[in-house]
Design a protein around this motif. Sequence first.
Motif, PDB file in Angstrom:
ATOM      1  N   THR A 158       0.778  -1.139   0.122  1.00 61.87           N
ATOM      2  CA  THR A 158       0.028  -0.095  -0.144  1.00 61.87           C
ATOM      3  C   THR A 158       0.963   1.285  -0.076  1.00 61.87           C
ATOM      4  N   GLU A 159       2.043   1.396   0.720  1.00 57.23           N
ATOM      5  CA  GLU A 159       3.024   2.327   0.844  1.00 57.23           C
ATOM      6  C   GLU A 159       3.471   2.589  -0.444  1.00 57.23           C
ATOM      7  N   LEU A 160       3.899   1.382  -1.236  1.00 54.02           N
ATOM      8  CA  LEU A 160       4.502   1.667  -2.561  1.00 54.02           C
ATOM      9  C   LEU A 160       3.549   2.210  -3.492  1.00 54.02           C
ATOM     10  N   CYS A 161       2.042   1.726  -3.375  1.00 49.91           N
ATOM     11  CA  CYS A 161       1.238   2.319  -4.315  1.00 49.91           C
ATOM     12  C   CYS A 161       1.086   3.861  -3.887  1.00 49.91           C
ATOM     13  N   ARG A 162       1.152   4.204  -2.605  1.00 51.11           N
ATOM     14  CA  ARG A 162       0.909   5.723  -2.682  1.00 51.11           C
ATOM     15  C   ARG A 162       2.319   6.563  -2.983  1.00 51.11           C
ATOM     16  N   CYS A 163       3.509   5.984  -2.814  1.00 54.19           N
ATOM     17  CA  CYS A 163       4.549   6.552  -3.404  1.00 54.19           C
ATOM     18  C   CYS A 163       4.718   6.743  -4.986  1.00 54.19           C
ATOM     19  N   LEU A 164       4.224   5.564  -5.376  1.00 51.32           N
ATOM     20  CA  LEU A 164       4.066   5.542  -7.002  1.00 51.32           C
ATOM     21  C   LEU A 164       2.840   6.815  -7.512  1.00 51.32           C
ATOM     22  N   TYR A 165       1.814   6.844  -6.662  1.00 52.73           N
ATOM     23  CA  TYR A 165       0.698   8.072  -7.030  1.00 52.73           C
ATOM     24  C   TYR A 165       1.485   9.456  -6.916  1.00 52.73           C
ATOM     25  N   LYS A 166       2.180   9.675  -5.804  1.00 50.44           N
ATOM     26  CA  LYS A 166       2.969  11.074  -5.694  1.00 50.44           C
ATOM     27  C   LYS A 166       4.026  11.164  -6.785  1.00 50.44           C
ATOM     28  N   LEU A 167       4.481  10.219  -7.168  1.00 50.79           N
ATOM     29  CA  LEU A 167       5.589  10.249  -8.049  1.00 50.79           C
ATOM     30  C   LEU A 167       4.853  10.665  -9.442  1.00 50.79           C
ATOM     31  N   HIS A 168       3.852   9.989  -9.935  1.00 53.26           N
ATOM     32  CA  HIS A 168       3.206  10.192 -11.077  1.00 53.26           C
ATOM     33  C   HIS A 168       2.704  11.676 -11.029  1.00 53.26           C
ATOM     34  N   SER A 319      -8.870   5.474  -6.433  1.00 52.90           N
ATOM     35  CA  SER A 319      -8.394   3.830  -6.052  1.00 52.90           C
ATOM     36  C   SER A 319      -7.628   3.970  -4.999  1.00 52.90           C
ATOM     37  N   LEU A 320      -6.621   4.855  -4.921  1.00 55.48           N
ATOM     38  CA  LEU A 320      -5.555   4.792  -3.677  1.00 55.48           C
ATOM     39  C   LEU A 320      -6.509   5.049  -2.391  1.00 55.48           C
ATOM     40  N   ARG A 321      -7.505   5.780  -2.463  1.00 60.95           N
ATOM     41  CA  ARG A 321      -8.051   6.208  -1.200  1.00 60.95           C
ATOM     42  C   ARG A 321      -9.071   4.968  -0.842  1.00 60.95           C
ATOM     43  N   MET A 322      -9.543   4.165  -1.761  1.00 61.15           N
ATOM     44  CA  MET A 322     -10.133   2.867  -1.361  1.00 61.15           C
ATOM     45  C   MET A 322      -9.512   1.851  -0.752  1.00 61.15           C
ATOM     46  N   LEU A 323      -8.175   1.988  -1.245  1.00 60.00           N
ATOM     47  CA  LEU A 323      -7.329   0.957  -0.690  1.00 60.00           C
ATOM     48  C   LEU A 323      -6.678   1.176   0.594  1.00 60.00           C
ATOM     49  N   GLU A 324      -6.702   2.245   0.830  1.00 58.96           N
ATOM     50  CA  GLU A 324      -6.294   2.904   2.251  1.00 58.96           C
ATOM     51  C   GLU A 324      -7.430   2.744   3.279  1.00 58.96           C
ATOM     52  N   ASN A 325      -8.594   2.827   2.724  1.00 56.13           N
ATOM     53  CA  ASN A 325      -9.848   2.527   3.454  1.00 56.13           C
ATOM     54  C   ASN A 325     -10.018   0.908   3.700  1.00 56.13           C
ATOM     55  N   MET A 326      -9.481   0.060   3.229  1.00 53.18           N
ATOM     56  CA  MET A 326      -9.671  -1.250   3.505  1.00 53.18           C
ATOM     57  C   MET A 326      -9.405  -1.805   4.716  1.00 53.18           C
ATOM     58  N   THR A 327     -10.158  -2.741   5.375  1.00 51.16           N
ATOM     59  CA  THR A 327     -10.083  -3.045   6.758  1.00 51.16           C
ATOM     60  C   THR A 327      -8.770  -3.886   6.813  1.00 51.16           C
ATOM     61  N   PRO A 328      -8.257  -3.558   8.405  1.00 49.52           N
ATOM     62  CA  PRO A 328      -6.916  -4.299   8.493  1.00 49.52           C
ATOM     63  C   PRO A 328      -6.831  -5.818   7.963  1.00 49.52           C
ATOM     64  N   GLU A 329      -8.042  -6.572   8.229  1.00 47.53           N
ATOM     65  CA  GLU A 329      -8.123  -7.994   8.069  1.00 47.53           C
ATOM     66  C   GLU A 329      -7.949  -8.197   6.382  1.00 47.53           C
TER      67      GLU A 329
END
Length: 340
Positions: A158-168, A319-329
């Motif tokens: 998830t952190e990698l996706c976040r970094c990629l988004y900011k880079l893009h 899409s990233l916001r949905m990913l970050e809102n996923m449950t811990p499980e």
Amino acid sequence: MSLLSNPNITSTNTSFINIPIDEVEEVWRSHVGNVMSDSNASCAVNTFHIFAKLYATTRRRFCNLTRESCTYLSDRLRGIATQFLNMLELLLTQAECPHVYTDTETMLACKLLERHKFVVLEIQEHYDTYINKRDTTVECLDNLKSSLKMQSLPSPQTELCRCLYKLHFQLLMLFESYSKLINLLNTASKNQQITDHSKEVTTVRQELKQAMNEMDSTKAPLSDDDMPQTTEMARQLLSESIINKQYSRAVKLIRHFRSVWSHDMFGGSDEDDLNVLLNIYCKNLADNKTGVLVITRPEHDLSDVCRRLMNVNIQLQASLRMLENMTPESKELETSNTTQ
């Protein structure tokens, strides 16, 4: 008296500068400093060529980093990986820098220099931020690789996706700022003292690209007439070939001249052929003239490309916001599936 009609003013035109890939960032940063102290636009006229080289190198590395990162994302994240790759496709096929050729008189007569400096500073700020975010993304990718090797939890996907988004997003800001610089220079075409050769050179550019695409890899022998004794004669021969619409011949000649002379004027590799030939052709158009402008018209309008990139970026953000809102499980299940 008009700047263009003042006989005491010497014109400086855009030059082709052969920049090795490993030196392009240093050359760009040095150029930014020179532009800030530029009083006659003699440095500013080369901003477009130097940035185009920087952008091409940055985009190539950006694409490699994005593709590698996407291979480490789990199946659950394939949707967002596809969005990253879709943005890459836009960048590679549509977000191109036009060929620009101008002179100091164009920038001074149209009072563009100070605004040019401001936009160059904006570009530099975006580039510095891009470099910081690139380094963060590389670090995050390395951490993900390590976690997968050790099968440790949690895996920082998830952190990698976040970094990629900011880079893009940051690369989008960089390209958008450069589009501002192009739009600023384009205002000079409205000045009646300026001679705009953009349409003509755009046609030549298309013909040269087609000739390059159709050329085979075999090297045809050159005639004695194609063997000039000096580099200046070689430049003249290239100019005449383009004027006579002998585009394939021009490409063959420049590649031969590069093997004979190590001078930077013929570029460092085949990738430079188009820019070198266009610059030689533009120099011929501008011979004994002042107030010359060339901005080749891209197949895709720069403003439209920026809007498309922004739309893809907004989708990525959702899409990233949905990913970050996923449950811990759900996140734990995602990581577990990747490490199995």
